[in-house]
Scaffold this active site. Structure first.
Site, PDB file in Angstrom:
ATOM      1  N   SER A 175       0.858  -1.180   0.000  1.00 35.22           N
ATOM      2  CA  SER A 175       0.000   0.000   0.000  1.00 35.22           C
ATOM      3  C   SER A 175       0.893   1.228   0.000  1.00 35.22           C
ATOM      4  O   SER A 175       1.668   1.434   0.938  1.00 35.22           O
ATOM      5  CB  SER A 175      -0.892  -0.033   1.250  1.00 35.22           C
ATOM      6  OG  SER A 175      -1.645   1.146   1.357  1.00 35.22           O
ATOM      7  N   LYS A 181      -0.931  -0.977  -4.517  1.00 37.08           N
ATOM      8  CA  LYS A 181      -2.152  -0.217  -4.197  1.00 37.08           C
ATOM      9  C   LYS A 181      -1.722   1.207  -3.937  1.00 37.08           C
ATOM     10  O   LYS A 181      -0.781   1.437  -3.170  1.00 37.08           O
ATOM     11  CB  LYS A 181      -2.815  -0.840  -2.969  1.00 37.08           C
ATOM     12  CG  LYS A 181      -3.724   0.067  -2.146  1.00 37.08           C
ATOM     13  CD  LYS A 181      -4.488  -0.754  -1.127  1.00 37.08           C
ATOM     14  CE  LYS A 181      -4.660  -0.035   0.193  1.00 37.08           C
ATOM     15  NZ  LYS A 181      -5.369  -0.853   1.198  1.00 37.08           N
ATOM     16  N   ASP A 201      -7.117   3.011  -3.366  1.00 34.84           N
ATOM     17  CA  ASP A 201      -7.859   3.039  -2.097  1.00 34.84           C
ATOM     18  C   ASP A 201      -8.166   4.489  -1.726  1.00 34.84           C
ATOM     19  O   ASP A 201      -7.249   5.288  -1.531  1.00 34.84           O
ATOM     20  CB  ASP A 201      -7.027   2.376  -0.992  1.00 34.84           C
ATOM     21  CG  ASP A 201      -7.784   2.249   0.324  1.00 34.84           C
ATOM     22  OD1 ASP A 201      -8.960   2.657   0.391  1.00 34.84           O
ATOM     23  OD2 ASP A 201      -7.192   1.716   1.293  1.00 34.84           O
ATOM     24  N   GLU A 259     -11.060   0.634  -3.802  1.00 34.31           N
ATOM     25  CA  GLU A 259     -11.369   0.299  -2.414  1.00 34.31           C
ATOM     26  C   GLU A 259     -12.022   1.482  -1.704  1.00 34.31           C
ATOM     27  O   GLU A 259     -11.482   2.593  -1.721  1.00 34.31           O
ATOM     28  CB  GLU A 259     -10.050  -0.099  -1.733  1.00 34.31           C
ATOM     29  CG  GLU A 259     -10.160  -0.520  -0.282  1.00 34.31           C
ATOM     30  CD  GLU A 259      -8.787  -0.931   0.292  1.00 34.31           C
ATOM     31  OE1 GLU A 259      -7.833  -1.129  -0.493  1.00 34.31           O
ATOM     32  OE2 GLU A 259      -8.680  -1.020   1.523  1.00 34.31           O
ATOM     33  N   ASP A 286     -13.787  -1.848   2.417  1.00 31.76           N
ATOM     34  CA  ASP A 286     -12.876  -2.005   3.561  1.00 31.76           C
ATOM     35  C   ASP A 286     -13.643  -1.519   4.795  1.00 31.76           C
ATOM     36  O   ASP A 286     -14.275  -2.310   5.508  1.00 31.76           O
ATOM     37  CB  ASP A 286     -11.591  -1.210   3.290  1.00 31.76           C
ATOM     38  CG  ASP A 286     -10.641  -1.140   4.474  1.00 31.76           C
ATOM     39  OD1 ASP A 286     -10.964  -1.644   5.556  1.00 31.76           O
ATOM     40  OD2 ASP A 286      -9.542  -0.533   4.341  1.00 31.76           O
ATOM     41  N   LYS A 332     -10.033  -7.394   7.241  1.00 32.25           N
ATOM     42  CA  LYS A 332      -9.082  -7.015   8.288  1.00 32.25           C
ATOM     43  C   LYS A 332      -9.634  -7.548   9.596  1.00 32.25           C
ATOM     44  O   LYS A 332     -10.738  -7.167  10.001  1.00 32.25           O
ATOM     45  CB  LYS A 332      -8.961  -5.495   8.407  1.00 32.25           C
ATOM     46  CG  LYS A 332      -8.228  -4.808   7.271  1.00 32.25           C
ATOM     47  CD  LYS A 332      -8.144  -3.316   7.529  1.00 32.25           C
ATOM     48  CE  LYS A 332      -7.515  -2.609   6.342  1.00 32.25           C
ATOM     49  NZ  LYS A 332      -7.636  -1.139   6.451  1.00 32.25           N
TER      50      LYS A 332
HETATM   51  O1  OSB Z   1      -7.345   1.574   4.208  1.00 32.02           O
HETATM   52  O2  OSB Z   1      -6.235  -0.195   3.980  1.00 32.02           O
HETATM   53  C1  OSB Z   1      -6.394   0.898   4.521  1.00 32.02           C
HETATM   54  C2  OSB Z   1      -3.447   1.617   6.820  1.00 32.02           C
HETATM   55  C3  OSB Z   1      -4.095   2.176   7.895  1.00 32.02           C
HETATM   56  C4  OSB Z   1      -5.457   2.345   7.852  1.00 32.02           C
HETATM   57  C5  OSB Z   1      -6.163   1.955   6.722  1.00 32.02           C
HETATM   58  C6  OSB Z   1      -5.531   1.375   5.651  1.00 32.02           C
HETATM   59  C7  OSB Z   1      -4.137   1.232   5.685  1.00 32.02           C
HETATM   60  C8  OSB Z   1      -3.341   0.743   4.568  1.00 32.02           C
HETATM   61  C9  OSB Z   1      -2.001   0.110   4.904  1.00 32.02           C
HETATM   62  O3  OSB Z   1      -3.664   0.852   3.420  1.00 32.02           O
HETATM   63  C10 OSB Z   1      -2.057  -1.357   4.752  1.00 32.02           C
HETATM   64  C11 OSB Z   1      -0.836  -2.033   5.336  1.00 32.02           C
HETATM   65  O4  OSB Z   1      -0.798  -2.270   6.554  1.00 32.02           O
HETATM   66  O5  OSB Z   1       0.068  -2.346   4.578  1.00 32.02           O
HETATM   67 MG    MG Z   2      -8.443   0.513   2.804  1.00 33.84          MG
END
Ligand code: OSB
Ligand code: MG
Length: 377
Positions: free
Chosen positions: A144, A170, A197, A222, A247, A271
């Site tokens: 990400s 992402k 995202d 997302e 999400d 998650k």
């Molecule tokens: O929306 O997926 C998300 C991190 C913190 C809060 C929300 C998100 C995220 C990330 C990081 O996208 C994902 C990761 O831990 O690699």
């Molecule tokens: Mg997300």
């Protein structure tokens, strides 16, 4: 498949909770803000058969979800931990039912459940992956990538991750930083599996901007809309060719069931923290698998504790898309486990030792601890 064989009970003696401040290798920027330090709660379940570890994945501020670290600390120490200690002897599968009367606070519940689960499985000598139903010994690793200074900087950041071997990118988007950023990455890396995202940054008024993303052959978009915009996500999904993935909205098995029934998502990010634990995460996996809806494992910048558990979860058969299960080095110079997750040929290994299959580095844990409390029976 539901959990095939329940875990043994443990006799709880107490819980140790710590707030950690773990520095990030670089600032992480999303549509909701920038983090430079990961503030997180680490849980240690103390049992007569040994300790277990869990992670409460709240962030310092309630920007991604209504939960935040100090709120999780308060609800855990005031209500959740006393309820579990009041029971004394319990199986990991009992944790969620015992905590069910307390509304919400799923990340706090998930971290406590994981600590009990780890203690029980370590005592039995059973790996978490095997317990959850893992069918792979390693999982493909996506990354990400936060919002950068400009699209050119984003392209260079993405290039670095692709050079390391990550198999899926992402990128975070927000209004004003969407079409141009995505176009820049797609133009430079034509064949790379790519998704975006939005972390709830849009409304249906932005539908034409979001439709512009259809031309970039994205795996998915997302969470474009708000957490409770299930019907609006269904409307948006009908308007886009890019698959809509949820999400923030998927806070439970019930929420997932409703979202699928309404056509609000054709892909689901799972998650464990957001849904109240790894057992609820498996139930959502099972639901989606029965409905032929692909799922992938999301991340919350986990330390080595949550990261090990995520690798185990992502090894279940319905996780057919690469997850945000990156190497520890994506976020941290120094982790709190002795063997942090590494990237090998674009994959992260599923730990095979008992429980989480990782050992805590006590010096690192102490160095990052900014608050600590022990609650005993
Ligand atoms: O929306 O997926 C998300 C991190 C913190 C809060 C929300 C998100 C995220 C990330 C990081 O996208 C994902 C990761 O831990 O690699
Ligand atoms: Mg997300």
């Amino acid at each position: 498949m539901p959990i095939a064989r329940p875990a043994a009970s443990v006799a709880l003696e107490g819980f140790e909770l710590r707030v950690l401040n773990v520095p990030l290798v670089a600032p992480f920027t999303t549509s909701f803000g920038t983090e430079t330090v990961r503030e997180v709660i680490i849980v240690r379940a103390l049992t007569t058969d040994g300790d277990g570890w869990g992670e409460i994945v709240t962030q310092a501020s309630p920007l991604y979800s209504s939960e935040y670290t100090q709120g999780a600390w308060d609800v855990a120490t005031r209500f959740l931990v006393p309820a579990l200690l009041g029971r004394g002897t319990l199986a990991p599968e009992d944790v969620a039912p015992i905590l069910e009367p307390f509304v919400g606070h799923r990340m706090a519940k998930a971290g406590l459940e994981l600590a009990v689960l780890d203690a029980a499985l370590r005592a039995e000598g059973r790996p978490l992956g095997e317990y959850l139903g893992a069918v792979r010994d390693r999982v493909p690793s996506g990354v990400s990538v936060g919002i950068q200074r400009d699209p050119a900087a984003l392209v260079e950041s993405v290039r670095g991750y692709l050079d390391e071997g990550y198999v899926r990118i992402k990128i975070k988007i927000k209004p004003g930083r969407d079409v141009a950023d995505t176009a820049a990455v797609r133009a430079e890396f034509g064949a790379t599996p790519l998704q975006v995202d939005a972390n709830s940054a849009y409304t249906l008024a932005d539908i034409e901007t979001l439709a512009e993303l259809d031309r970039f052959d994205l795996l998915l978009i997302e969470q474009p809309l708000q957490e409770d915009d299930i019907v609006d996500h269904a409307t948006l999904a009908r308007h886009l060719t890019t698959p809509v993935c949820l999400d923030e909205s998927i806070v439970s098995l019930k929420a997932a069931t409703d979202a699928l029934a309404l056509g609000a998502a054709s892909v689901v990010n799972i998650k464990a923290g957001r849904v109240g634990g790894y057992l609820e995460a498996v139930r959502i996996h099972d639901l989606c698998r029965d409905a032929s809806v692909p799922v992938w494992c999301g991340g919350m910048l986990e330390t080595g504790i949550g990261r090990a558990a995520n690798a185990a979860l992502a090894a279940l058969p319905g996780f057919t898309l690469p997850g945000d299960v990156s190497a520890s080095s994506r976020f941290y110079h120094r982790d709190i486990v002795t063997e942090p997750a590494v990237l090998e040929d674009g994959h992260v290994r599923v730990p095979t030792g008992p429980g989480l299959g990782v050992e805590i580095d006590p010096l690192a844990l102490d160095d990052f601890t900014v608050a600590r409390e022990i609650l005993r029976r």
